[in-house]
Design a protein around this motif. Structure first.
Motif, mmCIF file in Angstrom:
data_model
loop_
_atom_site.group_PDB
_atom_site.id
_atom_site.type_symbol
_atom_site.label_atom_id
_atom_site.label_comp_id
_atom_site.label_asym_id
_atom_site.label_seq_id
_atom_site.Cartn_x
_atom_site.Cartn_y
_atom_site.Cartn_z
ATOM 1 N N VAL B 13 57.638 48.471 73.442
ATOM 2 C CA VAL B 13 56.875 49.402 74.280
ATOM 3 C C VAL B 13 55.386 49.188 74.041
ATOM 4 O O VAL B 13 54.977 48.663 73.007
ATOM 5 C CB VAL B 13 57.237 50.877 74.000
ATOM 6 N N ALA B 14 54.610 49.597 74.993
ATOM 7 C CA ALA B 14 53.149 49.537 74.859
ATOM 8 C C ALA B 14 52.657 50.824 74.203
ATOM 9 O O ALA B 14 53.232 51.906 74.408
ATOM 10 C CB ALA B 14 52.510 49.353 76.225
ATOM 11 N N GLU B 15 51.620 50.685 73.414
ATOM 12 C CA GLU B 15 51.039 51.849 72.751
ATOM 13 C C GLU B 15 50.650 52.896 73.783
ATOM 14 O O GLU B 15 50.082 52.577 74.836
ATOM 15 C CB GLU B 15 49.808 51.432 71.936
ATOM 16 N N GLY B 16 50.988 54.150 73.481
ATOM 17 C CA GLY B 16 50.676 55.241 74.389
ATOM 18 C C GLY B 16 51.798 55.589 75.345
ATOM 19 O O GLY B 16 51.806 56.678 75.928
ATOM 20 N N ASN B 17 52.737 54.676 75.509
ATOM 21 C CA ASN B 17 53.895 54.932 76.379
ATOM 22 C C ASN B 17 54.981 55.669 75.610
ATOM 23 O O ASN B 17 55.062 55.570 74.384
ATOM 24 C CB ASN B 17 54.445 53.623 76.930
ATOM 25 N N PRO B 18 55.851 56.374 76.336
ATOM 26 C CA PRO B 18 56.976 57.011 75.642
ATOM 27 C C PRO B 18 57.980 55.968 75.179
ATOM 28 O O PRO B 18 58.095 54.887 75.769
ATOM 29 C CB PRO B 18 57.587 57.917 76.722
ATOM 30 N N LEU B 19 58.680 56.297 74.096
ATOM 31 C CA LEU B 19 59.701 55.386 73.596
ATOM 32 C C LEU B 19 61.032 56.115 73.439
ATOM 33 O O LEU B 19 61.077 57.319 73.185
ATOM 34 C CB LEU B 19 59.278 54.761 72.265
ATOM 35 N N LYS B 77 63.353 59.803 70.357
ATOM 36 C CA LYS B 77 62.290 59.726 71.350
ATOM 37 C C LYS B 77 60.946 60.081 70.732
ATOM 38 O O LYS B 77 60.871 60.775 69.719
ATOM 39 C CB LYS B 77 62.579 60.679 72.520
ATOM 40 N N SER B 80 54.507 59.478 72.918
ATOM 41 C CA SER B 80 53.419 58.508 72.974
ATOM 42 C C SER B 80 53.498 57.618 71.734
ATOM 43 O O SER B 80 53.219 58.064 70.626
ATOM 44 C CB SER B 80 52.079 59.248 73.034
ATOM 45 N N VAL B 111 55.750 48.136 68.902
ATOM 46 C CA VAL B 111 54.777 48.798 69.770
ATOM 47 C C VAL B 111 53.544 47.903 69.828
ATOM 48 O O VAL B 111 52.924 47.616 68.792
ATOM 49 C CB VAL B 111 54.396 50.186 69.238
#
Lengths: 116, 113
Positions: B13-19, B77, B80, B111
């Motif tokens: 995932v990209a930083e700042g996105n939900p995981l 989950k 961010s 991330v």
């Protein structure tokens, strides 16, 4: 101690030799667990102790593996006649009886075993 | 016997996105469910657990997990993601009638900045 202590942290041995891995759990924790983590693999359950008895030994891979716990504290995992496939990180964890079986496990840093 | 499945070996995932890191379980009775995290060359650290009550459990470092009995899932989950969240994550289950704990195979979370 403050946390679960395992020794040695690293062990290199020759195929066919015996090794002993030691775990010193958190003081007062009555449940103690051994797991094996191989490269690229998850955690493989080996054995757990409640006090000095081991209700479930089903995870021990072969009769070359044995474990004991004395005084409700320190545990030793022994591997006899080591094989190359025994190479892994052996993790020990303990849990408080106060938490019952809802309590989380506290892990040591592991003993990395390499069999040449 | 209880078991845990983590269907994804790797999550990026990209930083700042939900995981989301997925976990499903199998147990004969009602489960106790746990998430642990392992940073490089370190032992496992406890993140959170579900015992009873509210299906949404909040844990350390802003992580949360939702217990779904009908789907036998307990997905991890975080709203961010941070680069520092990159690690190996393990789901674990314990049958209420037993004391041993079984772990999934682990999911490596990366991330990226």
């Amino acid at each position: 101690g403050a946390g679960v202590s395992q020794s040695p942290s690293n062990k290199v041995t020759e195929k066919g030799k015996d090794v002993e891995l030691r775990c010193d759990p958190i003081s007062g924790h009555t449940a103690l667990y051994w797991y094996r983590q191989s490269l690229g693999q998850g955690l493989e359950f080996l054995i757990y102790f409640q006090g000095n008895s081991a209700p479930d030994k089903s995870g021990l891979p072969s009769d070359r593996f044995s474990a004991e716990r004395t005084g409700g504290s320190v545990s030793t995992l022994t591997i006899q006649r080591t094989q190359q496939e025994d190479s892994a990180v052996y993790l020990c964890a303990s849990s408080s009886v106060a938490g019952g079986n809802t309590g989380e496990l506290f892990f040591g840093e592991g003993s990395r075993l390499t069999v040449l | 016997a209880q078991s845990v499945a983590q269907p994804e070996d790797q999550v990026n995932v990209a930083e700042g996105n939900p995981l989301t890191v997925k976990c499903t379980y199998s147990v004969s009775g009602n489960p106790y469910l746990f998430w642990y995290v392992q940073y490089p060359n370190r032992g496992l650290q406890f993140l959170l657990k579900y015992i009873t009550g509210d299906n949404l459990v909040k844990g350390s470092y802003g992580f949360e997990a939702e217990f779904n009995k009908s789907q036998t899932s307990f997905h991890l989950k975080k709203p961010s993601a941070l680069v520092s969240d990159s690690a190996l994550y393990f789901c674990a289950v314990r049958d209420r009638a037993r004391n041993d704990m079984r772990f999934g195979a682990g999911t490596r979370l990366t991330v990226k900045p």
